[in-house]
Design a protein around this motif. Structure first.
Motif, PDB file in Angstrom:
ATOM      1  N   ALA A  31      46.644  46.405  32.207  1.00 21.10           N
ATOM      2  CA  ALA A  31      45.277  46.620  32.677  1.00 21.10           C
ATOM      3  C   ALA A  31      44.619  45.289  33.029  1.00 21.10           C
ATOM      4  O   ALA A  31      43.935  45.169  34.055  1.00 21.10           O
ATOM      5  N   ARG A  35      43.322  44.116  36.735  1.00 20.96           N
ATOM      6  CA  ARG A  35      41.976  43.606  37.014  1.00 20.96           C
ATOM      7  C   ARG A  35      42.051  42.270  37.737  1.00 20.96           C
ATOM      8  O   ARG A  35      41.266  41.996  38.657  1.00 20.96           O
ATOM      9  N   ASP A  71      42.821  53.831  32.283  1.00 22.70           N
ATOM     10  CA  ASP A  71      41.753  53.030  31.683  1.00 22.70           C
ATOM     11  C   ASP A  71      40.841  52.469  32.774  1.00 22.70           C
ATOM     12  O   ASP A  71      39.612  52.466  32.639  1.00 22.70           O
ATOM     13  N   LEU A  72      41.447  51.984  33.857  1.00 26.47           N
ATOM     14  CA  LEU A  72      40.653  51.436  34.965  1.00 26.47           C
ATOM     15  C   LEU A  72      39.847  52.543  35.650  1.00 26.47           C
ATOM     16  O   LEU A  72      38.745  52.281  36.147  1.00 26.47           O
ATOM     17  N   GLU A  75      36.684  53.035  33.944  1.00 29.48           N
ATOM     18  CA  GLU A  75      35.751  51.955  34.255  1.00 29.48           C
ATOM     19  C   GLU A  75      35.230  52.050  35.687  1.00 29.48           C
ATOM     20  O   GLU A  75      34.398  51.245  36.103  1.00 29.48           O
ATOM     21  N   LEU A  77      37.042  51.650  38.419  1.00 28.60           N
ATOM     22  CA  LEU A  77      37.710  50.698  39.303  1.00 28.60           C
ATOM     23  C   LEU A  77      38.721  51.368  40.231  1.00 28.60           C
ATOM     24  O   LEU A  77      38.997  50.845  41.315  1.00 28.60           O
ATOM     25  N   LYS A 174      32.707  44.713  34.677  1.00 28.18           N
ATOM     26  CA  LYS A 174      33.957  45.271  35.198  1.00 28.18           C
ATOM     27  C   LYS A 174      33.690  46.121  36.437  1.00 28.18           C
ATOM     28  O   LYS A 174      34.425  46.047  37.424  1.00 28.18           O
ATOM     29  N   ARG A 177      33.037  44.158  39.817  1.00 27.80           N
ATOM     30  CA  ARG A 177      34.055  43.118  39.912  1.00 27.80           C
ATOM     31  C   ARG A 177      33.872  42.267  41.160  1.00 27.80           C
ATOM     32  O   ARG A 177      33.423  42.745  42.202  1.00 27.80           O
TER      33      ARG A 177
END
Length: 231
Positions: A31, A35, A71-72, A75, A77, A174, A177
């Protein structure tokens, strides 16, 4: 398994770092690497990447990559694309304005209060990170810049003693970004923002609340202008 990531047109992306260590650490480390790839522009907004092809880059199975991508997704993303993989989400001007507004509501008064409450030793402990930010800006190292910037800002906010506040700001950072900053690095436009961290630290050590407020306001506005320039 092909050693590349794909978008819907089959384009290639630059190689990502291979990971070692225990399997239990892969998800978090993958992860973090993803990122970093977003920041460096290796994973581009609007494009779709498959978990198996990314897994080949990391030298791991597709499972921890899928978990990391989920997980992203939490967030904001990436978005899941059924039977294809994950699409990197674009961040709109309105979203960036909203993130900046919320950060200003939280960070400016919190940091101003630190001019009265934070001890000098704790503040001085942040100077190496502030210097790293400047060094990274001069070198054009985007990943090092964002990593040092994150350590500085979250470390500073942590001095307020509110872990949930730090968590909220970390999530906002996050979501907003700094992807696609290559052109800004080439133009040398990151340095002014980088130097504001040292300026802010000096104002905090001088217990100058008005100066801290002015610097924080300028800095967040400066950061937003950098985002706008990447659009």
């Amino acid at each position: 398994m092909r050693d590349m990531a794909q978008n819907t047109q089959g384009d290639q992306m630059p190689a990502l770092p291979r990971l070692g260590g225990r399997r239990s650490s892969y998800r978090e480390r993958v992860a973090d690497a993803l990122r970093a790839a977003l920041i460096a522009g290796e994973l581009r907004p609007g494009e779709v990447y498959s978990a198996p092809s990314l897994a080949a880059r990391f030298g791991v199975s597709a499972t921890p990559v899928r978990e990391a991508m989920l997980d992203l997704a939490k967030e904001g993303l990436v978005d899941t694309v059924p039977n294809k993989g994950f699409r990197v989400t674009a961040v709109s001007d309105r979203q960036l304005d909203e993130y900046t507004h919320v950060r200003a509501l939280i960070e400016i008064p919190t940091v101003v209060d630190l001019a009265r409450t934070a001890d000098r030793v704790s503040l001085e402990a942040l100077r190496p990170a502030a210097r790293e930010i400047v060094t990274a800006a001069v070198a054009g190292d985007l990943i090092a810049y964002v990593e040092a910037d994150t350590r500085f800002h979250l470390g500073l906010l942590a001095l307020a003693g509110n872990a949930h506040l730090v968590e909220v700001v970390a999530d906002l950072r996050k979501r907003s970004r700094l992807y696609g900053l290559t052109a800004l690095v080439e133009a040398g436009r990151l340095l002014a923002s980088a130097e504001e961290h040292l300026e802010l630290l000096d104002a905090l050590l001088e217990r100058d609340e008005k100066a801290v407020h002015a610097i924080m306001t300028r800095h967040l506005g400066h950061v937003r202008s950098l985002w706008a320039a990447t659009d």
